[in-house]
Structure formats: C-alpha cells, structure tokens
Design a protein around this motif. Structure first.
Motif, PDB file in Angstrom:
ATOM      1  N   LEU A 284      33.194 -58.942  49.385  1.00  0.00           N
ATOM      2  CA  LEU A 284      34.461 -58.629  50.057  1.00  0.00           C
ATOM      3  C   LEU A 284      34.681 -57.120  50.152  1.00  0.00           C
ATOM      4  N   MET A 285      34.299 -56.428  49.057  1.00  0.00           N
ATOM      5  CA  MET A 285      34.461 -54.980  49.048  1.00  0.00           C
ATOM      6  C   MET A 285      33.499 -54.319  50.053  1.00  0.00           C
ATOM      7  N   LEU A 286      32.296 -54.874  50.075  1.00  0.00           N
ATOM      8  CA  LEU A 286      31.303 -54.367  51.044  1.00  0.00           C
ATOM      9  C   LEU A 286      31.819 -54.526  52.467  1.00  0.00           C
ATOM     10  N   GLU A 287      32.346 -55.723  52.776  1.00  0.00           N
ATOM     11  CA  GLU A 287      32.900 -55.986  54.117  1.00  0.00           C
ATOM     12  C   GLU A 287      34.048 -55.028  54.403  1.00  0.00           C
ATOM     13  N   ALA A 288      34.913 -54.846  53.408  1.00  0.00           N
ATOM     14  CA  ALA A 288      36.081 -53.964  53.590  1.00  0.00           C
ATOM     15  C   ALA A 288      35.640 -52.541  53.900  1.00  0.00           C
ATOM     16  N   ASN A 289      34.599 -52.089  53.206  1.00  0.00           N
ATOM     17  CA  ASN A 289      34.099 -50.732  53.468  1.00  0.00           C
ATOM     18  C   ASN A 289      33.568 -50.601  54.891  1.00  0.00           C
ATOM     19  N   SER A 290      32.811 -51.621  55.353  1.00  0.00           N
ATOM     20  CA  SER A 290      32.282 -51.594  56.732  1.00  0.00           C
ATOM     21  C   SER A 290      33.422 -51.568  57.736  1.00  0.00           C
ATOM     22  N   ILE A 291      34.410 -52.428  57.480  1.00  0.00           N
ATOM     23  CA  ILE A 291      35.562 -52.504  58.401  1.00  0.00           C
ATOM     24  C   ILE A 291      36.274 -51.150  58.450  1.00  0.00           C
ATOM     25  N   ASN A 292      36.536 -50.609  57.265  1.00  0.00           N
ATOM     26  CA  ASN A 292      37.262 -49.334  57.213  1.00  0.00           C
ATOM     27  C   ASN A 292      36.472 -48.205  57.876  1.00  0.00           C
ATOM     28  N   ARG A 293      35.152 -48.231  57.667  1.00  0.00           N
ATOM     29  CA  ARG A 293      34.329 -47.164  58.257  1.00  0.00           C
ATOM     30  C   ARG A 293      34.396 -47.219  59.791  1.00  0.00           C
ATOM     31  N   SER A 294      34.272 -48.403  60.338  1.00  0.00           N
ATOM     32  CA  SER A 294      34.284 -48.501  61.802  1.00  0.00           C
ATOM     33  C   SER A 294      35.670 -48.191  62.356  1.00  0.00           C
ATOM     34  N   LEU A 295      36.721 -48.578  61.604  1.00  0.00           N
ATOM     35  CA  LEU A 295      38.077 -48.241  62.066  1.00  0.00           C
ATOM     36  C   LEU A 295      38.323 -46.734  61.995  1.00  0.00           C
ATOM     37  N   LEU A 296      37.711 -46.095  60.992  1.00  0.00           N
ATOM     38  CA  LEU A 296      37.804 -44.644  60.876  1.00  0.00           C
ATOM     39  C   LEU A 296      37.134 -43.960  62.080  1.00  0.00           C
ATOM     40  N   ALA A 297      35.955 -44.499  62.460  1.00  0.00           N
ATOM     41  CA  ALA A 297      35.243 -43.950  63.628  1.00  0.00           C
ATOM     42  C   ALA A 297      36.087 -44.122  64.889  1.00  0.00           C
ATOM     43  N   LEU A 298      36.751 -45.287  64.983  1.00  0.00           N
ATOM     44  CA  LEU A 298      37.629 -45.539  66.141  1.00  0.00           C
ATOM     45  C   LEU A 298      38.779 -44.529  66.168  1.00  0.00           C
ATOM     46  N   GLY A 299      39.385 -44.315  64.985  1.00  0.00           N
ATOM     47  CA  GLY A 299      40.488 -43.357  64.900  1.00  0.00           C
ATOM     48  C   GLY A 299      40.034 -41.944  65.253  1.00  0.00           C
ATOM     49  N   HIS A 300      38.826 -41.584  64.817  1.00  0.00           N
ATOM     50  CA  HIS A 300      38.291 -40.252  65.108  1.00  0.00           C
ATOM     51  C   HIS A 300      38.091 -40.065  66.618  1.00  0.00           C
ATOM     52  N   CYS A 301      37.554 -41.099  67.266  1.00  0.00           N
ATOM     53  CA  CYS A 301      37.332 -41.024  68.731  1.00  0.00           C
ATOM     54  C   CYS A 301      38.661 -40.872  69.452  1.00  0.00           C
ATOM     55  N   ILE A 302      39.666 -41.627  69.008  1.00  0.00           N
ATOM     56  CA  ILE A 302      40.980 -41.539  69.669  1.00  0.00           C
ATOM     57  C   ILE A 302      41.565 -40.140  69.484  1.00  0.00           C
ATOM     58  N   SER A 303      41.411 -39.572  68.275  1.00  0.00           N
ATOM     59  CA  SER A 303      41.915 -38.209  68.033  1.00  0.00           C
ATOM     60  C   SER A 303      41.256 -37.217  68.981  1.00  0.00           C
ATOM     61  N   LEU A 304      39.942 -37.337  69.132  1.00  0.00           N
ATOM     62  CA  LEU A 304      39.229 -36.400  70.013  1.00  0.00           C
ATOM     63  C   LEU A 304      39.586 -36.625  71.477  1.00  0.00           C
ATOM     64  N   LEU A 305      39.834 -37.886  71.825  1.00  0.00           N
ATOM     65  CA  LEU A 305      40.211 -38.171  73.218  1.00  0.00           C
ATOM     66  C   LEU A 305      41.564 -37.565  73.561  1.00  0.00           C
ATOM     67  N   LEU A 306      42.386 -37.344  72.536  1.00  0.00           N
ATOM     68  CA  LEU A 306      43.699 -36.736  72.766  1.00  0.00           C
ATOM     69  C   LEU A 306      43.615 -35.230  72.936  1.00  0.00           C
ATOM     70  N   ASP A 307      42.463 -34.665  72.576  1.00  0.00           N
ATOM     71  CA  ASP A 307      42.278 -33.221  72.686  1.00  0.00           C
ATOM     72  C   ASP A 307      42.279 -32.820  74.166  1.00  0.00           C
ATOM     73  N   PRO A 308      43.129 -31.859  74.560  1.00  0.00           N
ATOM     74  CA  PRO A 308      43.142 -31.451  75.976  1.00  0.00           C
ATOM     75  C   PRO A 308      41.804 -30.898  76.445  1.00  0.00           C
ATOM     76  N   GLN A 309      41.012 -30.379  75.514  1.00  0.00           N
ATOM     77  CA  GLN A 309      39.692 -29.837  75.879  1.00  0.00           C
ATOM     78  C   GLN A 309      38.608 -30.905  75.765  1.00  0.00           C
ATOM     79  N   ARG A 310      39.012 -32.181  75.820  1.00  0.00           N
ATOM     80  CA  ARG A 310      38.048 -33.224  75.477  1.00  0.00           C
ATOM     81  C   ARG A 310      36.875 -33.291  76.449  1.00  0.00           C
ATOM     82  N   LYS A 311      37.106 -32.760  77.633  1.00  0.00           N
ATOM     83  CA  LYS A 311      36.003 -32.829  78.598  1.00  0.00           C
ATOM     84  C   LYS A 311      34.816 -32.018  78.107  1.00  0.00           C
ATOM     85  N   GLN A 312      35.168 -30.940  77.349  1.00  0.00           N
ATOM     86  CA  GLN A 312      34.083 -30.125  76.804  1.00  0.00           C
ATOM     87  C   GLN A 312      33.571 -30.692  75.475  1.00  0.00           C
ATOM     88  N   SER A 313      34.468 -31.405  74.774  1.00  0.00           N
ATOM     89  CA  SER A 313      34.074 -31.848  73.431  1.00  0.00           C
ATOM     90  C   SER A 313      33.310 -33.176  73.490  1.00  0.00           C
TER      91      SER A 313
END
Ligand code: ADP
Ligand code: MG
Length: 636
Positions: A284-313
């Motif tokens: 269960l802990m292993l699954e939770a870590n995988s879930i959290n990691r992928s959700l973290l990656a999703l959150g990171h992508c959304i943060s970068l997509l909000l960057d006005p300079q995202r076309k360059q980033s």
C-alpha cells in the motif's frame, strides 16, 4: 478575505460553448462531497460553505479569516449526481468530440474525496451488480447522452473504446483478452503520446459500452485503508473514439491505429494521500508513493504551464506515464475539464486547501483546441499546372485592369471609355500596319535575291567575254619573232577577279603590242579627249563608252568590292611594268560607285545595269576586233 477565481466570469459561456479562440482555459468545477457517516460519528465539522453557484468559502477552525475560491461551478454536498452531470459542462465536451476535438474530463483531489464516486458512482455492491441509475456518475450519464446523440446524427459514426490503468508506473490494459501485461508508451508526430498494443473495442450500443466499463472497473486495483474502504490504487483512463468515416472511405490503418476523429477521455486519478494518515504499509505504501510521485509530476507540469514564458520553457511531460498521457489535454490541442473533489471535514483541511489552490491554478492553464484535419487529396498534375497558369493569367489581367483603372490614370467616366476604345483602335491599326510592312519586307527580300542572281550571271558572262576578247587580240597581233606570252596569261587572275579591261583607244600596248587596260596604258592621258571629245560619257553610244570600272563582285559585300579593286590594280600595275620595263606610277583606280553604307538591295540593283552596259561594250569590242582581224593579213 482572499478570493481566487476563474479568469472568465460567465459560467454558462464557459461550460456550454465551444472553443472561441486560439487559446481556451481548462474548465474547473468543484464538487464538495457530503460528510460521511464516519466523519459525523467522529464529530468532525464542516469547514466549507458554498456561496452562490461559483464560490466556495473556507472557514478555518479556530476563527481564522475565511478564504474564497471561484470556479466555473461549485456543487455542494447536497448536489445529486445528475446535478453534477448537468452543471459540469461535460455535454459541451461531448459535442466537441463529435466535431473531432480531443476532449478530457478528469477528477482530482485527496483520496476519499469522491473522485471515483463522481465519475462512476459508488463501488459495485457485488460481482455483476450494476450501479443504481440514480447514483450513476458522469461517465454513465455521458455514455447515455452520447449514444442518444449519435442516433440522431445524419452521418454514420463509428465508436470505439479503450480502458487502461497506470498502476505503480506501469500501464495495464483493463480490456485485454488475457491477463493484463505492461504496455509501452510511444510518441510520434501525428498521434503524440500513445499506448502501443492497447486493445480498442468497437461498440454499437449503450449496453455494450456499460459492459466494457464494468469489466474495467472490476479489474482495476483498489484497496481499503483508513480513509477509504474502496480506495483506487491506480489512475484509470477510459477513452471513447468517435469517427465519422464510413468503412469504405476509411484509409487502411495499422493494427491498433484508430481513424482520425474526436476523442472523449475520462480520467479517474488515484488520490494523493498522506501515508501516515492512511496508515499504509508494505504494498500500500509502495502504491501510495507511485501515486504521489505521478501527481507531483502533474502538479509540476501545471505550474510550468502557468509560466508566461512557457513557450520557451520545457514542460517535463515525460517525467511520468500520467503526464505523458495527459500532455495533449494540458498543454496541447485538447479541451479539458477538471472536476476537483474535496471533503468538507475539518480534518482534511490542509489537503482540501492544497486541492483548491491546485485547481485554481489549473483553470489558468490554456490549451489550443484543434480538430484534426482530414488529409487533402492531391489534385492531378495537369490540373495543378492549369491552376497555376490560370492564377498567373489572373494576376496579369488584374495588373492590366489596375493600369486601366480610370482613377489611377486620372481619367473618368466617358473619357476613360473613349480612351480605351481609342487605344484599342490604335492597337488594331498597329497590328495591320505591322502585317503590311512584314509583307513588303518579304517582297523586297525576294527581289533583292533575284537581282543578286542576275548580277552573278551577268558577271560570269562579262568575265567570259573579256577572256575571249583577250585571246582574240593576242592571236591577231603581228610582230617580228616569237610573240611573248600575254602578261594577262602569265599573271594568273585572282579568284573572283576579272582580267583588266582593255583600253578602248589603242587596246594594245604601243611598246609590246600586248592588250592593255585603259588605265594601264602609258598613253591613256591622250586617249579620252581624242576619242570622246568634251562629251560626257553618259551621252556616248554604248559601244563607245568606257567600260565601267566596277568589277563583278560578291554583291552584298562592299568590302569585297574595295579589296578587289585594289588587288586588280596591283595585278595591272605588274602587267604594265613588265611591258614597259619601267616603274609605273599610275593614278589611283576609280572606286566603285555608291556609298559603302548603302543597303545591299540598292547596291545590288545598281550593279546590274552597270554589268549590262559592260557586257554590251565588250560585245562591241569583240566585234570590232574580229572585223579588224579579218581585214589584216594573217600572222606568219
Ligand atoms: P476517491 O475516489 O476520491 O478516493 P471515492 O469516490 O472512492 O473517493 O469516495 C470515497 C467514499 O465516499 C465512497 O464510499 C463513496 O461512496 C463516498 N462518497 C463520495 N462522494 C460521495 C457523494 N457525493 N455522496 C455520497 N457518497 C459519496
Ligand atoms: Mg477513487
């Protein structure tokens, strides 16, 4: 009070209209689940209050300031499944998918917040037991709506479905015929990220689709933990593919490749969880870590997509399988709807606030919706060429029209029409005159050729007669001893040169009695006044006129005439010096008549009468010589 809101103020416009411009924001709706029986039992308090249809108030326990969040729509715990379906705008996405767009609906929130419930209803009560219709989630309701909609379309539609889960960063096919095995994610330019060898099932009825859904739900991994008795341990993606092509029109595709068309994808994310709070251990802990990691990656992508300079980033979609498969929905050409789910319990406040902030940021992310274009058939080569020619002609005519524009030329109305008519008339006249001149030129050329031919014949005759005359004179010459050979014979004539003409007065040299040209004769100064007196040569009888100097020559070459005169002069000078045994200093030979610059036609035409006159004169001389020869005694 802090307020965070959606960028657009009109929820109806946000949720019910199609993509209006090149960029469209992710639509976010918020669903607050009701307090569960367990939470109420524990005496937990609700900290969330809906204010109107779009604003959520968060009242932290302990009397802190309220925080407000605005979304496209906010649905409280009292909302039914049908309310959520109608308010969230999923039907708009269904319409767009029917028009060829790629659309995604995904739920997001803490574990146990009601994501799976919102999408598919409560967990099945037993094997093969369907969800009661009143509790059916967004997916079942959308399926019903879509199949009803498709039946009323004029064009035939093909429907396919696939269902997969991402479990511990591995993709498993929930519709596979055998046991699910990990599938690779690939990328190509036309399809973007896609799952290779994923089973895609065609269906034609709502029942068939519901069966596929049930099959996937039953195979999906779920476990029980402190916060959720049926917690999803994977992210699940069910995709509907909507095609408009008939089987006859459909191009041959590779196995597993779908025809271009619309897509509607439902994503049920596994919830983020605090391992301490859920009490997960071991697997269960292993699954939770995988879930959290992928959700973290999703959150990171959304943060970068909000960057006005995202076309360059660079957006790190490749960091997880989840972000790869959502890349098009988040930053590409898709249309996306996020349903954020939260628990009202004060115990879940930190995760709820995190979800609310996350959802607020997500609704500022924009995509550029774009329906796939069917490939255009290339027109045949000849049509393409013709098209190009017509385009060129069109351009040319346009430019001509521009030149004839009365405004541009400063003319107006009737005057312009008159000018155009006049121009047209002038053009016609020019064309006619051009034609006339062309004919005239042709005639002149043919007459010039005729004159040249005639000139050549006459020149030949003249040369022949002169040769005969010379030989006749030489044979008739009486004298002591052996007669020396005629210098004319000794001096070989040049190629196109006639022998020099004889002096009309004495014809024979007074010293050696050899035939001489008039201008080569040492006594020529005495000849002309005695013979012709003061009369102009033009008045003399033709037989008495001096032969014209102009030797036969290439008629079109003035240079040739001049050179020939000079070489003939040299030849004659040699002849005279041989005869007189003295140095001869003659006067310059007369040049041919006519300017060097005169046109060949005129020069050739003028040369013909000259030659004719020479011919006549020579005939006369021959006759005279012959008569004289007959009256003299034959040479011994
Ligand atoms: P998640 O998928 O977010 O982990 P679930 O959808 O599994 O959470 O919901 C957790 C529990 O809460 C389930 O037992 C579900 O039936 C219940 N639940 C969630 N939302 C609602 C709701 N709106 N009304 C009634 N029960 C709900
Ligand atoms: Mg779930």
């Amino acid at each position: 009070m802090e307020e965070r809101g959606s960028p657009d103020g009109d929820p109806a416009r946000n949720l019910e209209q199609g993509p209006e411009g090149p960029e469209t924001p992710i639509q976010v709706v918020l669903r607050v689940r009701p307090m569960s029986a367990a939470e109420l039992r524990r005496g937990e308090q609700s900290v969330l209050h809906c204010s109107g249809t779009r604003t959520l108030q968060v009242s932290p326990p302990g009397g802190g300031p309220d925080v407000a969040f605005r979304f496209g729509a906010v649905l409280d715990g009292a909302s039914t499944q049908d309310d959520v379906f109608r308010a969230c705008g999923v039907r708009r996405l269904g319409e767009l998918a029917l028009r060829g767009f790629s659309c995604t609906v995904f739920t997001f929130g803490q574990t146990g917040s009601g994501k799976t419930y919102t999408l598919t209803g409560p967990p099945p009560q037993g094997e093969g037991v369907p969800v009661p219709p009143s509790l059916a989630g967004i997916m079942q309701r959308t399926f019903t709506w879509l199949l009803d909609r498709v039946q009323h379309l004029d064009v035939p539609v093909t429907l396919h479905a696939s269902y997969l889960e991402i479990y511990n960063e591995q993709i498993r096919d929930l519709l596979s015929l055998g046991a699910p095995r990990p599938l690779p994610v690939r990328w190509n330019k036309t399809r973007g990220f896609y799952v290779e060898q994923l089973r895609v099932v065609e269906f034609g009825s709502l029942g068939a689709l519901m069966e596929l859904l049930q099959m996937g739900l039953s195979r999906r991994r779920s476990s029980a933990h402190t916060l959720n008795q049926a917690s999803s341990r994977s992210h699940a993606l069910l995709t509907l593919y909507i095609g408009h092509q008939t089987p006859q029109q459909m191009p041959p595709v590779d196995a597993g490749e779908l025809p271009a068309g619309g897509k509607l994808c439902f994503v049920d994310l596994a919830g983020s969880e605090k391992v301490v709070a859920t009490g997960s251990r071991g697997e269960l802990m292993l699954e939770a870590n995988s879930i959290n990691r992928s959700l973290l990656a999703l959150g990171h992508c959304i943060s970068l997509l909000l960057d006005p300079q995202r076309k360059q980033s660079h957006i790190p979609f490749r960091d997880s399988k989840l972000t790869k498969l959502l890349a098009d929905s988040l930053g590409g050409h898709g249309v996306t709807l996020m349903v954020a789910c939260v628990s009202p319990s004060a115990q879940c406040l930190p995760e709820t606030l995190s979800t609310l902030r996350y959802a607020s940021r997500a609704q500022r992310v924009t995509t550029r919706p774009q329906a796939p274009r069917p490939p255009k058939a290339k027109p045949p080569q000849h049509l393409e060429t013709e098209l190009l020619q017509l385009q060129e002609e069109n351009l040319h005519l346009r430019s001509q029209l521009g030149q004839m524009d009365p405004k541009a030329s400063g003319l107006s109305g009737a005057r312009a029409a008159w000018a155009q008519r006049n121009l047209y008339g002038m053009l016609q006249e020019f064309m006619l005159e051009n034609e006339r001149l062309r004919k005239e030129k042709k005639q002149l050329q043919s007459s010039r050729d005729l004159a040249h031919g005639e000139q050549r014949i006459l020149a030949q005759q003249v040369r022949e007669l002169e040769r005969r005359l010379l030989s006749a004179c030489y044979l008739q010459q009486p004298g002591p001893g052996p007669t020396p050979p005629c210098p004319c014979v000794m001096v070989p004539p040049l190629l196109c040169h006639a022998p020099p003409l004889l002096c009309p007065r004495c014809q024979l040299c007074p010293l050696c009695r050899a035939p001489l040209a008039h201008w080569a004769c040492p006594r020529r100064e005495l000849h002309l006044p005695q013979v012709f007196g003061s009369k102009a040569p033009g008045d003399w009888p033709l037989s008495a006129r001096p032969p014209p100097w102009a030797p036969p020559c290439c008629p079109s070459s003035a240079k040739c005439s001049r050179e020939r005169s000079r070489s003939e002069w040299t030849q004659t000078q040699v002849l005279a010096e041989m005869l007189t045994k003295e140095k001869v200093m003659p006067s310059a030979p007369p040049l041919p008549a006519g300017s060097l610059n005169a046109s060949p036609v005129l020069r050739g035409g003028a040369a013909v009468p000259n030659l004719a006159r020479r011919l006549e004169a020579l005939r006369d001389q021959i006759g005279t010589s012959l008569r004289r020869g007959r009256s003299q005694p034959p040479p011994r």
